[in-house]
Design an enzyme around this catalytic site. Structure first.
Site, PDB file in Angstrom:
ATOM      1  N   ASP A  52       0.809  -1.152   0.037  1.00 42.25           N
ATOM      2  CA  ASP A  52       0.043  -0.062   0.014  1.00 42.25           C
ATOM      3  C   ASP A  52       0.774   1.259   0.057  1.00 42.25           C
ATOM      4  OD1 ASP A  52       1.086  -0.124   2.501  1.00 42.25           O
ATOM      5  OD2 ASP A  52      -0.804  -0.586   3.391  1.00 42.25           O
ATOM      6  N   ASP A 481     -38.318 -26.416 -23.149  1.00 43.30           N
ATOM      7  CA  ASP A 481     -37.528 -25.387 -24.161  1.00 43.30           C
ATOM      8  C   ASP A 481     -37.746 -24.106 -24.282  1.00 43.30           C
ATOM      9  OD1 ASP A 481     -35.777 -25.478 -26.464  1.00 43.30           O
ATOM     10  OD2 ASP A 481     -37.045 -26.677 -27.808  1.00 43.30           O
ATOM     11  N   CYS A 529     -33.818 -27.091 -22.288  1.00 38.06           N
ATOM     12  CA  CYS A 529     -33.395 -26.773 -23.568  1.00 38.06           C
ATOM     13  C   CYS A 529     -33.199 -25.337 -23.980  1.00 38.06           C
ATOM     14  CB  CYS A 529     -34.168 -27.909 -24.553  1.00 38.06           C
ATOM     15  SG  CYS A 529     -33.756 -27.743 -25.988  1.00 38.06           S
ATOM     16  N   ASP A 551     -27.986 -28.688 -30.516  1.00 36.26           N
ATOM     17  CA  ASP A 551     -28.949 -29.249 -31.630  1.00 36.26           C
ATOM     18  C   ASP A 551     -28.162 -29.756 -32.687  1.00 36.26           C
ATOM     19  OD1 ASP A 551     -31.490 -28.721 -30.648  1.00 36.26           O
ATOM     20  OD2 ASP A 551     -31.853 -26.931 -31.913  1.00 36.26           O
TER      21      ASP A 551
HETATM   22  C1  GLA Z   1     -35.408 -26.595 -30.506  1.00 33.20           C
HETATM   23  C2  GLA Z   1     -34.754 -27.636 -29.712  1.00 33.20           C
HETATM   24  C3  GLA Z   1     -35.114 -29.205 -30.463  1.00 33.20           C
HETATM   25  C4  GLA Z   1     -36.505 -29.696 -30.862  1.00 33.20           C
HETATM   26  C5  GLA Z   1     -37.170 -28.338 -31.426  1.00 33.20           C
HETATM   27  C6  GLA Z   1     -38.403 -28.465 -31.811  1.00 33.20           C
HETATM   28  O1  GLA Z   1     -34.797 -26.498 -31.699  1.00 33.20           O
HETATM   29  O2  GLA Z   1     -33.446 -27.479 -29.496  1.00 33.20           O
HETATM   30  O3  GLA Z   1     -34.392 -30.335 -29.763  1.00 33.20           O
HETATM   31  O4  GLA Z   1     -37.061 -29.602 -29.736  1.00 33.20           O
HETATM   32  O5  GLA Z   1     -36.922 -27.184 -30.738  1.00 33.20           O
HETATM   33  O6  GLA Z   1     -39.127 -27.284 -32.397  1.00 33.20           O
END
Ligand code: GLA
Length: 728
Positions: A52, A481, A529, A551
């Site tokens: 300091d 989702d 998701c 996905d």
């Molecule tokens: C998203 C999800 C997929 C599926 C589609 C359905 O893209 O990530 O796994 O469920 O929606 O519309």
């Protein structure tokens, strides 16, 4: 005692199994950070770490109350820096007061240390079972504005983590507007770090980026309404020589699913300030007299043994002390999801055929994805109308669920409850229930709008419509989702001065909805998701026992996605499915064996039309299922060692070791030009010392396998192999 207050030095020492975090009180009111790193057992003299000396430069202004000692809080390592006075670096806290001023000056008021860990009101957080943790709460006060800040630290000695959060309390008579309130801030006395974080996109989640810190600031954020595919609410500061197995790492993970920011600022004296919290961009929170606001929780992990140990610490913590419910410690069922098998084009007969075939193959659960409700035959309509699409399923969802259950497998259902299609009954009835600004055009994403979960009536609608369906009794699983980010953010239910609260209020509403559904249906396994991994964060893991990782189901792309995701997330949470070839996302054709092995490194399932496969494929799938049932406990509950990274070359190795070290699964993948590669001896990790393991009828000592390595065979491109080791 994992938290100690050493009164003669006014020193706070927060200890975990392998780490120490130390700060002290200066002049009775300012908190000075001293140390974070490997555990220290004897703290005598630690205060001399303080650097300091006042430099005399105008850059480093002196706090007038410190003039005698010639101290400067602009130079000091600070525990939780607030904006407005002598510290011109990046603040953790910024607020605006009644007179328009933005100066905050917090002074120590008191502290308490207690066993256990309090829940955070309305927010997910790591929990302590009995006396697993100790908590320190320090109250700071600004007598001028009436603002109090409570800094909360919990130490989990055995789990080796420290969690932090901050609560602001308005004890004054006037409104305070919070502009920025980080969950944690840590000052380091050097800048010789690499900044490591996860970035990506849908289909390319969680790529690992590692770059040296620069002078100035590195800042990563999301303003999308969700933690997002683009960046994860995680980062690490690692020493230059840190590898997967060696070296020091300081890691931070935020238990939050909305807009966040994180970063590190290197100042002119080469100190580093690291921070993490709700994104301060487009955020304000009006705190009326008597009200309080609590930040999401930040989890801090220190590892002296590289990124591997860092990840295993997160995995243990999140599996044991964040996940909840019946499925927390239950093996995850092997599922088939109909999305890539049928998309929107199915009827009851098709689904029942899939269920019968699934049963024959050994699959345990069928998940009916998008398209079963309203008039939903494509993605332009019906989100919000959560009743059966009787064109496709004339006898209703309850009847289908019953029939699938009678076939002998469980039934699961897809929902996207946070959304509404403009072409839906719900939207026509309640056009103001979406996030929007009255006079502005509403942008669409995947033809849909986001419901305004900052409104109680919207949350109630979601809970009741999802509950009505789940109440039929034969639904064991839901996939929840969320497929678009926020635009034109506004709520017609909030006054103008609270519009910048919408994004955070939405997340609080969402947590409330999920909590109510989880409580009402404790036997339902919930999967999260968000177009794949767009909201795969620690906040969500409090509610969802698994998450759809991406996905992109291409097995070779998935190696990178799953590797990056595993930096923080345990394998048992990472949904991973075998899909058809050519792959629907990449067009690549990868052998069924490789697709199966890659999916086995996560929460295993299938996503292809199994009614159309050949007898040979059916036999191979049966074998995969039998194998996974045999090893899934090792993968789901064991320790992960990432032996070789798909980001670094043409081979990937994942090793899973059961907690008792009796069983080991070594997964091996080749992804390019491997034909020309020599066979590889791969050194195993985490074995039981002084023991021997059997693999392919051969006996190897643990020492041999760790010191010299196991000789794997040469495989062609895009191939995979698993070796199983049993302790002798
Ligand atoms: C998203 C999800 C997929 C599926 C589609 C359905 O893209 O990530 O796994 O469920 O929606 O519309």
């Amino acid at each position: 005692m994992s938290i100690e207050y050493i009164s003669d030095k006014e020193l706070f020492h927060i200890k975990t199994k392998n780490s120490s975090y130390i700060f002290r009180l200066r002049k009775g009111y300012e908190l000075e950070h001293l140390y974070y790193g490997e555990r220290i057992n004897d703290t005598r003299g630690i205060e001399f770490l303080s650097d300091d000396n006042f430099l005399g430069a105008t850059l480093h202004a002196i706090d007038s109350e410190f003039t005698e000692e010639k101290l400067s809080t602009d130079r000091m390592l600070r525990e939780y820096p607030f904006y407005g006075s002598v510290d011109l670096r990046c603040p953790a806290f910024h607020a605006e007061y009644r007179d328009g001023s933005r100066v905050t000056k917090m002074k120590y008021l008191g502290h308490k240390i207690f066993s256990g860990k309090p829940e955070l009101d309305g927010l997910p957080s790591v929990y302590a079972k009995s006396d697993e943790a100790q908590t320190l709460e320090i109250t700071m006060a600004d007598s001028f504005t009436g603002l109090n800040l409570i800094y909360r630290y919990s130490a989990f000695e055995e789990l080796d983590v420290i969690t932090r959060s901050v609560t602001a309390v308005n004890t004054g008579n006037s409104e305070i507007t919070l502009d920025k309130i980080m969950s944690c801030s840590v000052d380091f006395d050097n800048s010789d770090f690499d900044f490591v974080h996860l970035h990506g996109e849908a289909w390319r989640e969680c790529e690992i980026e590692r770059k040296p810190l620069v002078n100035g600031e590195v800042r990563i954020s999301s303003a999308r309404g969700a933690s997002s595919h683009l960046h994860s609410p995680f980062f690490a500061l690692a020493n230059k020589n840190t590898t997967e197995f060696e070296g020091e790492v300081f890691a931070f993970s935020l238990v939050y699913s909305g807009n966040f920011e994180l970063g590190a600022e290197v100042d002119s004296l080469k100190n580093t300030r690291a921070y993490m919290g709700i994104n301060s961009f487009d955020f304000k929170w009006l705190l009326e007299s008597g009200q309080s606001f609590t930040t999401p929780e930040a989890v801090m992990v220190h590892s002296s043994n590289g990124f591997g140990e860092m990840s295993r610490t997160f995995h243990n913590l999140y599996r044991n002390n964040l996940a909840r419910g019946k499925y927390q410690n239950a093996v995850r069922p092997i599922l088939i999801n109909n999305w890539e098998a049928t998309y929107f084009d199915f009827n009851e007969e098709k689904i029942l055929n899939l269920a019968s075939k699934a049963k024959e193959l050994g699959i345990e659960l069928l998940v009916l994805d998008d398209g079963w409700f309203g008039k939903r035959n494509d993605d332009t309509l019906s989100l919000g109308d959560w009743y059966t699409n009787t064109d496709k399923l004339p006898e209703g969802i309850a009847s289908l669920a019953k029939k699938v259950t009678e076939i002998g497998i469980k039934f699961g259902l897809w929902f996207e409850p946070e959304m509404v299609s403009p072409n839906s009954e719900l939207y026509h009835k309640h056009p103001d229930w979406c996030i929007h600004i009255e006079v502005r055009e509403k942008s669409l994403g995947r033809n849909q709008l986001v419901l305004d979960l900052s409104r109680k009536e919207v949350c109630d609608y979601i809970v009741s419509s999802v509950s009505d369906i789940l109440s039929c009794g034969n639904i064991s699983y839901i996939k929840w989702d969320m497929n678009r980010n926020f635009t034109e953010i506004g709520s017609s239910a909030l006054p103008p001065k609270r519009q910048s609260e919408v994004a955070h209020r939405y997340i609080l509403g969402l947590y409330n909805v999920l909590e109510r559904i989880k409580t009402a249906f404790p036997d339902v396994l919930m999967e999260g998701c968000a177009s794949g991994g767009g909201r795969f964060d620690a906040g969500m893991m409090y509610y969802f026992n698994q998450f759809w990782t991406s996905d992109n189901t291409d097995a070779i792309d998935r190696l990178k996605i799953q590797y990056g995701t595993s930096m923080v997330m345990p394998s048992m949470f990472m949904g991973a499915h075998v899909s058809a070839v050519p792959n629907h996302q990449t067009g690549r054709t990868i052998p069924l064996e490789t697709r199966g092995l890659c999916a086995m490194c996560g929460q295993f399932g299938y996503e292809l039309d199994i009614t159309q496969i050949s007898d040979d494929e059916a036999d191979e799938i049966k074998n995969q299922i039998e194998l996974y049932k045999n090893i899934r406990e090792v993968i789901q509950f064991g320790d992960l060692y990432r032996l070789k990274s798909p980001f670094d070359g043409e081979k990937t190795f994942f090793e899973f070791v059961s907690k008792d070290k009796a069983r080991v699964c070594l997964f091996y993948f080749t992804h390019s030009c491997a034909v020309q590669c020599n066979t590889e001896k791969i050194k195993l990790k985490g074995l039981k010392p002084d023991s021997a393991y059997k693999c392919n009828k051969q006996i190897y000592s643990a020492e041999f396998l760790e010191r010299f390595g196991f000789d794997t065979e040469n495989l062609q491109d895009n191939s995979g192999k698993v070796y199983l080791f049993e302790i002798q």
